[in-house]
Scaffold this active site. Structure first.
Site, PDB file in Angstrom:
ATOM      1  N   LYS A 141       0.849  -1.194   0.000  1.00 57.06           N
ATOM      2  CA  LYS A 141       0.000   0.000   0.000  1.00 57.06           C
ATOM      3  C   LYS A 141       0.873   1.227   0.000  1.00 57.06           C
ATOM      4  CE  LYS A 141      -4.503   0.765   0.324  1.00 57.06           C
ATOM      5  NZ  LYS A 141      -5.508  -0.244  -0.068  1.00 57.06           N
TER       6      LYS A 141
HETATM    7  N1  GLU Z   1      -7.115   0.041  -3.282  1.00 49.15           N
HETATM    8  C1  GLU Z   1      -7.885  -1.125  -3.571  1.00 49.15           C
HETATM    9  C2  GLU Z   1      -8.001  -2.028  -2.356  1.00 49.15           C
HETATM   10  O1  GLU Z   1      -7.891  -1.592  -1.241  1.00 49.15           O
HETATM   11  C3  GLU Z   1      -7.422  -1.828  -4.827  1.00 49.15           C
HETATM   12  C4  GLU Z   1      -6.001  -2.284  -4.846  1.00 49.15           C
HETATM   13  C5  GLU Z   1      -5.537  -2.806  -6.204  1.00 49.15           C
HETATM   14  O2  GLU Z   1      -6.320  -2.862  -7.122  1.00 49.15           O
HETATM   15  O3  GLU Z   1      -4.347  -3.124  -6.291  1.00 49.15           O
HETATM   16  O4  GLU Z   1      -8.260  -3.199  -2.458  1.00 49.15           O
END
Ligand code: GLU
Length: 435
Positions: A104
């Site tokens: 993240k």
């Molecule tokens: N931000 C989204 C989540 O929390 C998507 C992450 C992604 O597609 O890599 O799952």
């Protein structure tokens, strides 16, 4: 503890450990992120001033494949929050069986105070800051709170400029024109709507006419509300930072969506005056009112509805408010909306919770489909993407229910965590320790 999402994630792991078939040494290993990079981002704003922002990228675990996870722009971003979110990505990709680990990113900023140029400069500087750790085979960012296809386009362009050629596969959630996939923008909300339908089937209840309250009306909340409305559910409340609109007969979800898309706030949407109070509504049954009323976010959380969908930030269902909740089920569209202390009460009260790592996995599933199409240099039609999303999230839902029923686990979160931890631990066992 409730205020620290990382502690909350660890406590969720601890709750699952006694039921998971995982070596304790590996389990301890899984409590620590592989690495976190902190970057300082000086940016010259449109105003002429130079502002110094701070950003992070946490790579939590890569035993199952390249790191994967979004990037959020938000004033309340912290290193611990990014690390918790990277952990949740690890369990999410394992649960829905994608060949990825978890990561993240986050930048501490208030996007509302920045111009489009400012956002572009900040995104490019952040991408430069983390570019040595990302790449199609190493770590693949995507949108999260306050980031979108345009943000991904700037990230892709910045990375590609350094590489000397276009590298669409370095991020997912891109605009269609530069290698995005149809269906990605609505994917998380679509996944939320699919698991809500599956939950109702499992509970042998009718979704048609069921009342739904949605906290947060960003990309995820608004798409979930729209799709549930189309499936015949009654969306009675929806909120943003300014407050919530409430109508027990059901909100006009399409009108609300158009208002929010045009940049409008929920409090502006709530038309007319004087407003009935929430108490008037309860006693009158609400039927004589045509316009929605304004209620607070806290009141939304405690509405007597069939499904509550938290789709905003972490830590909104806590030990303080959990006993006031009257929803019969909760579908976690946000990451980490429930603290462990609240979780224990929900389990005790027999309120069924579809955990975040399952409920909001639609986004990363379609990110994976985008990444695969980029690798194939081939694009699929929307129907193929949506069918594959439904198949994959449906399978993860069924496996979670099977685990819950067969092992007689306390709740669905524990079932989802045992599966995710076992899969990740098994990858670690096969790969062994280096050197
Ligand atoms: N931000 C989204 C989540 O929390 C998507 C992450 C992604 O597609 O890599 O799952």
């Amino acid at each position: 503890m409730a205020d620290d999402p990382f502690e909350n994630m660890l406590a969720q792991m601890d709750r699952a450990e006694e039921y998971a078939d995982v070596d304790h040494g590996i389990f301890e290993r899984l409590k620590h992120p592989e690495r976190t990079l902190k970057v300082t981002l000086p940016v010259e704003l449109d105003s002429g001033e130079v502002e110094v922002f701070e950003g992070y990228r946490c790579q939590f675990d890569s035993a199952r494949g390249p790191f994967k996870g979004g990037v959020r722009f938000h004033p309340s971003v912290t290193q611990r929050e990014v690390e918790a979110l990277a952990g949740w990505m690890t369990w999410k990709t394992a649960l829905v069986d994608l060949p990825y680990g978890g990561a993240k990113g986050g930048v501490i900023c208030e996007p509302k105070d920045l111009t489009k140029n400012d956002l572009e400069s900040l995104t490019r500087r952040y991408t430069e800051g983390i570019r040595r750790m990302i790449g199609p085979e190493t770590d693949v960012p995507a949108p999260d709170m306050n980031t979108n296809p345009q943000t991904m386009a700037w990230m892709m362009d910045t990375y590609s400029m350094y590489e000397g050629h276009s590298v669409p596969q370095v991020v997912t959630g891109k605009p269609l024109e530069i290698g995005g996939t149809p269906g990605r923008v609505a994917a998380t909300g679509r996944g939320v709507s699919i698991v809500t339908e599956r939950l109702f089937e499992y509970l042998d209840r009718d979704l048609s006419g069921a009342s739904v309250a949605v906290q947060g009306f960003g990309n995820v909340g608004s798409n979930a509300a729209r799709l549930l409305d189309e499936s015949g559910a009654r969306v009675v409340a929806a909120s943003d930072v300014s407050g919530a609109a409430y109508d027990p007969d059901g909100l006009d979800v399409a009108a609300l969506g158009a208002h929010v898309d045009a940049g409008g706030l929920m409090e502006e949407y709530v038309a007319g005056e004087p407003r009935a109070t929430l108490e008037d509504r309860r006693t009158s049954g609400g039927n004589q009112y045509d316009d929605p009323d304004q209620i607070t976010n806290e009141e939304l959380l405690t509405l007597d509805v069939d499904v509550l969908i938290p789709a905003a930030v972490e830590g909104v269902i806590t030990a303080e408010n959990v006993r006031d909740l009257r929803a019969s089920a909760i579908v976690e569209a946000a990451n980490g909306p429930t603290t462990v202390a609240a979780d224990e009460v929900l389990t005790e009260r027999d309120i069924q919770v579809v955990p975040d790592i399952l409920a909001n996995a639609g986004g990363v599933i379609v990110s994976y489909l985008e990444w695969v199409q980029n690798a194939q240099e081939f694009s699929w039609p929307l129907e193929t993407v949506n069918a594959e999303l439904e198949r994959r999230i449906g399978k993860a839902f069924d496996q979670t229910i099977e685990q819950y029923d067969q092992k007689d686990l306390p709740d669905l979160r524990t079932a989802a965590y045992t599966l995710a931890l076992e899969r990740t631990a098994s990858a670690h066992e096969y790969r062994g320790l280096f050197p």
